[in-house]
Design an enzyme around this catalytic site. Structure first.
Site, mmCIF file in Angstrom:
data_model
loop_
_atom_site.group_PDB
_atom_site.id
_atom_site.type_symbol
_atom_site.label_atom_id
_atom_site.label_comp_id
_atom_site.label_asym_id
_atom_site.label_seq_id
_atom_site.Cartn_x
_atom_site.Cartn_y
_atom_site.Cartn_z
ATOM 1 N N ASP A 105 -8.816 -45.758 -42.902
ATOM 2 C CA ASP A 105 -9.754 -44.598 -42.982
ATOM 3 C C ASP A 105 -8.994 -43.576 -43.961
ATOM 4 O O ASP A 105 -7.978 -43.833 -44.147
ATOM 5 C CB ASP A 105 -9.835 -43.986 -41.440
ATOM 6 C CG ASP A 105 -10.479 -42.481 -41.795
ATOM 7 O OD1 ASP A 105 -11.559 -42.531 -42.431
ATOM 8 O OD2 ASP A 105 -10.143 -41.473 -41.155
ATOM 9 N N ASP A 111 -9.891 -39.701 -44.763
ATOM 10 C CA ASP A 111 -9.788 -38.255 -44.570
ATOM 11 C C ASP A 111 -9.073 -38.385 -43.023
ATOM 12 O O ASP A 111 -9.625 -38.852 -42.019
ATOM 13 C CB ASP A 111 -10.992 -37.542 -44.461
ATOM 14 C CG ASP A 111 -11.544 -37.548 -46.006
ATOM 15 O OD1 ASP A 111 -10.772 -36.765 -46.821
ATOM 16 O OD2 ASP A 111 -12.493 -37.990 -46.297
ATOM 17 N N ARG A 128 -23.383 -33.219 -43.327
ATOM 18 C CA ARG A 128 -23.015 -32.190 -42.770
ATOM 19 C C ARG A 128 -23.500 -31.040 -43.274
ATOM 20 O O ARG A 128 -24.084 -30.104 -42.541
ATOM 21 C CB ARG A 128 -21.307 -31.833 -42.951
ATOM 22 C CG ARG A 128 -20.543 -31.338 -42.013
ATOM 23 C CD ARG A 128 -19.106 -31.518 -42.445
ATOM 24 N NE ARG A 128 -18.652 -32.590 -42.110
ATOM 25 C CZ ARG A 128 -17.661 -33.278 -42.589
ATOM 26 N NH1 ARG A 128 -17.117 -33.163 -43.715
ATOM 27 N NH2 ARG A 128 -17.736 -34.785 -42.096
#
Ligand code: XBP
Ligand code: MG
Length: 244
Positions: free
Chosen positions: A11, A13, A57
């Site tokens: 991954d 972030d 988001r």
């Protein structure tokens, strides 16, 4: 059942680097530049991280804070969000290129060990492609992409974690069975995505994700410092022995 660890899927972030404080600054830069009248605090952002992907988001936040807003034209809100996201991405890239984040402890050592031992590496992230280069180019050099057999990101996998799409894509591309891979993640959404694709995950939380639920993780550690390939291999084998 494969017995050998054959690939590491990283991954980005939170896992490669503790980037979320810089993402937060970049979101707020974009909100100020576009006169949105929004400013996310760190505690607000920690909660908002439950929604993966910057555009998703912002849309979630907008719907939450202004549920009755009617769009004059269909897609008008998504258009504003796309514009904000462009500005946010440029602001984030500039901050990262100016040295705002460093790789977390143990990340580079693990990558180097994987390369030495001929283990495949891949990336599975929900972030924008330009953000990955800004982070990895300074450490791995201009050919950073060639260190990875596959790179799944927001441009290849529109369904964001916890959906397993990005992991499924990467697995297809590297041609390895999920049981021969280990995911390196920092969040509940990342863990769920990896598990739903059949990939065991090591979790190294950050201050933004430490409160989340990591049940089902292979191992939870403060960071990757001191984690060797033989430790990963052992944990994977132990999990398989328990499951058998
Ligand atoms: C974490 C995220 C990202 C960043 C924002 O992704 O949810 O959305 O917070 O990036 P991962 P974008 O841990 O999977 O790397 O604004 O580019 O979407
Ligand atoms: Mg993450």
């Amino acid at each position: 059942m494969p017995t050998e660890l054959q690939a590491l899927i990283f991954d980005v972030d939170g896992t490669l680097a503790d980037t979320e404080a810089v993402h937060l600054q970049a979101f707020n830069d974009a909100f100020a530049q576009e006169g949105m009248g929004w400013h996310w605090t760190e505690s607000e952002y920690t909660k908002l991280l439950e929604v993966s992907g910057g555009k998703e988001r912002m849309l979630h936040y907008w719907r939450q804070t202004n549920p009755d807003m009617k769009e004059l034209e269909p897609g008008a809100r998504a258009e504003v969000v796309a514009r904000l996201h462009e500005i946010k991405t440029a602001a984030y890239e500039a901050r990262v290129m100016a040295g705002a984040v460093q790789l977390r402890p143990g990340v580079l050592a693990l990558m180097e060990a994987a390369q030495r031992e001929g283990l495949m590496m891949a990336i599975a992230t929900t972030t924008s492609p330009v953000n990955i280069g800004a982070l990895l180019r300074p450490v791995l050099g201009p050919d950073w992409r060639f260190h990875f057999a596959a790179i799944g990101d927001a441009s290849t996998a529109p369904l964001k974690k916890p959906h397993p799409q990005v992991y499924q894509q990467v697995l297809r591309e590297i041609g390895k069975p999920p049981g021969a891979c280990i995911a390196l993640e920092d969040s509940h959404n990342g863990l769920k995505a990896a598990l739903a694709a059949g990939v065991a995950a090591i979790i190294t939380p950050t201050s933004f994700t430490a409160h989340q639920d990591f049940s089902g993780a292979l191992v939870v550690r403060p960071d990757l410092q001191g984690i060797t390939l033989s430790m990963l291999q052992t944990w994977l084998a132990e999990k398989r022995a328990v499951a058998a």
